[in-house]
Design an enzyme around this catalytic site. Sequence first.
Site, PDB file in Angstrom:
ATOM      1  N   ASP A   1       0.771  -1.252   0.000  1.00 26.15           N
ATOM      2  CA  ASP A   1       0.000   0.000   0.000  1.00 26.15           C
ATOM      3  C   ASP A   1       0.802   1.302   0.000  1.00 26.15           C
ATOM      4  O   ASP A   1       1.777   1.429   0.745  1.00 26.15           O
ATOM      5  CB  ASP A   1      -0.860   0.085   1.265  1.00 26.15           C
ATOM      6  CG  ASP A   1      -1.603  -1.166   1.587  1.00 26.15           C
ATOM      7  OD1 ASP A   1      -1.624  -2.083   0.773  1.00 26.15           O
ATOM      8  OD2 ASP A   1      -2.164  -1.239   2.695  1.00 26.15           O
TER       9      ASP A   1
ATOM     10  N   GLN B   1       4.179   0.547   2.293  1.00 27.43           N
ATOM     11  CA  GLN B   1       4.363  -0.712   3.016  1.00 27.43           C
ATOM     12  C   GLN B   1       5.551  -1.432   2.383  1.00 27.43           C
ATOM     13  O   GLN B   1       5.569  -1.659   1.157  1.00 27.43           O
ATOM     14  CB  GLN B   1       3.087  -1.554   2.929  1.00 27.43           C
ATOM     15  CG  GLN B   1       1.938  -0.997   3.746  1.00 27.43           C
ATOM     16  CD  GLN B   1       2.169  -1.186   5.234  1.00 27.43           C
ATOM     17  OE1 GLN B   1       1.939  -2.259   5.788  1.00 27.43           O
ATOM     18  NE2 GLN B   1       2.640  -0.148   5.910  1.00 27.43           N
TER      19      GLN B   1
HETATM   20  C1  FRU Z   1      -3.958  -3.658   2.701  1.00 27.79           C
HETATM   21  C2  FRU Z   1      -3.302  -4.058   4.014  1.00 27.79           C
HETATM   22  C3  FRU Z   1      -3.628  -3.032   5.076  1.00 27.79           C
HETATM   23  C4  FRU Z   1      -2.490  -3.204   6.036  1.00 27.79           C
HETATM   24  C5  FRU Z   1      -1.343  -3.521   5.125  1.00 27.79           C
HETATM   25  C6  FRU Z   1      -0.329  -4.455   5.694  1.00 27.79           C
HETATM   26  O1  FRU Z   1      -3.294  -4.073   1.549  1.00 27.79           O
HETATM   27  O2  FRU Z   1      -3.743  -5.342   4.377  1.00 27.79           O
HETATM   28  O3  FRU Z   1      -4.898  -3.188   5.635  1.00 27.79           O
HETATM   29  O4  FRU Z   1      -2.290  -2.040   6.791  1.00 27.79           O
HETATM   30  O5  FRU Z   1      -1.881  -4.070   3.944  1.00 27.79           O
HETATM   31  O6  FRU Z   1       0.825  -4.524   4.901  1.00 27.79           O
END
Ligand code: FRU
Length: 495
Positions: free
Chosen positions: A39, A55
């Site tokens: 994300d 992420q």
């Molecule tokens: C969405 C998600 C979010 C979480 C993240 C973890 O793609 O599952 O809800 O914060 O990825 O990497």
Amino acid sequence: MRSQTLWEARKYEEAFGKAISLQERPGFHLSPRTGWMNDPNGFSWHDGKYHMFYQYHPYDSHWGPMHWGHAVSTDLLHWEYLPAALAPDEIYDRDGCFSGSAITLPDGRQLLMYTGVVKERQANGGYNEVQAQCLAVGDGVDYVKYDKNPVLDEKDIPEGGSRFDFRDPKMWREEDGTYRCIIGNRPADGSGQILLFESPDGYAWHYKKVLAANHNRFGKMWECPDFFPLDGKWVLLTSPQDMLPSGFEYHNGNGTLCLIGAYDREAEEFTEETDQSIDYGIDFYAPQTVLTPDGRRVMIGWMQNWDTCNHRRTHDEAWFGQMSLPRELSIKNGRLYQTPVRELEEMRRDRVSYQGVTVSGTIRLEGVRGRRVDMEVTVRPEEGCDLYRKFAIRLAQNDLYHTSLSFRPGESVLKVDRKFSGSRRAIIHQRRSKVNHRGGELKLRIILDRFSVEAFVNDGEQVLSAVLYTDQEADGISFLADGTVNIDVVKYDLV
Ligand code: FRU
């Protein structure tokens, strides 16, 4: 810097990021400095630059303990990597720094809010992740985690809400200088809800209310919400997990949802009016928006699909995951419209244009090829001919490969098909979408980068995004008609 974990991540990404050549990366889509990206996080304008966090698992091209990667840009297309911003190094986030957002504080510092994750042993011997919201403050490069973290935890969730699904805060500043944030949560009905919180200063947060509830209509848990005014309406974006398909609108798996409605700012009540998918292709999830200094609402999503994440182009791929093109949002006729950010036009070179070309069977057009391309195509029935049965554009093509966009006016269906894009796995290769057309006239703007295609339909009424696995040598483009069509093509290289 206090954290050994962050120091190690920064050392690692510096060394391994350098080893990835520019040719191995997308030309103008953000990819991780090294390793894995999902994300977009903390997408914001701060101190004269766009900031994009993401992420990030630097050590591997697969998901792992989440860090926040960091990059900045002045045009949303050319990104400069900064050192990783957050690592899972505190007792309250030791199993991951999940998604969140960023704002600029009145004192000029940047405030990040993210979800801290801690695995908890369950009675059945398994583990569940307890999720709570945490803060970090910094100067745009280095961030210090707040000593009162977490600032929102299970005590702040309304009755019945799960402390294992409480994540992805998106903050904003109200006109009166107070702050709000919305967070995804799973209520007792097992689906999703978006909770609203408020704060006088960005540090002390209190629960306000449920802003929107899924009631098991659109998938299950709602992840990564965003909420903003647009063209006289308010828009709630969220990414539902575990969707059931519904006609051509929603597909199985993790999807995207746009709720357009009215917001009573006094009462803080959101009234839904319409729902739609955000992207109709294969690879798009968890988008976030930013308000640009000149007042545009721009959205970037993760251009991937959770169900195809184990699929790699090569075995030793040094990076995995990329962001979508930044897209300017607007509302027309009650629908969300998306157009490539206008900065992309600065990258256009070598215009090639054809007007009113008759196609029956397959043709190629001199000068129309490439893998970093911005191409507008308008198709209509040839005058005096019956309505054609099918029109298709083949992209990233050579003898072995092609990816197609095909349109059948009789069914009003546009299909993206990447079956022949070099994929060797039984992943999702096709998506179909209903599109509007006037008696077979349809307009497409297709943006190709080394590893993706994004097709904008009818000036942004819909977008279909898909990742491509195709060798870069496959750079042909051809046009096919079953029946007879008349097309206009304007094509630029993007450099
Ligand atoms: C969405 C998600 C979010 C979480 C993240 C973890 O793609 O599952 O809800 O914060 O990825 O990497």
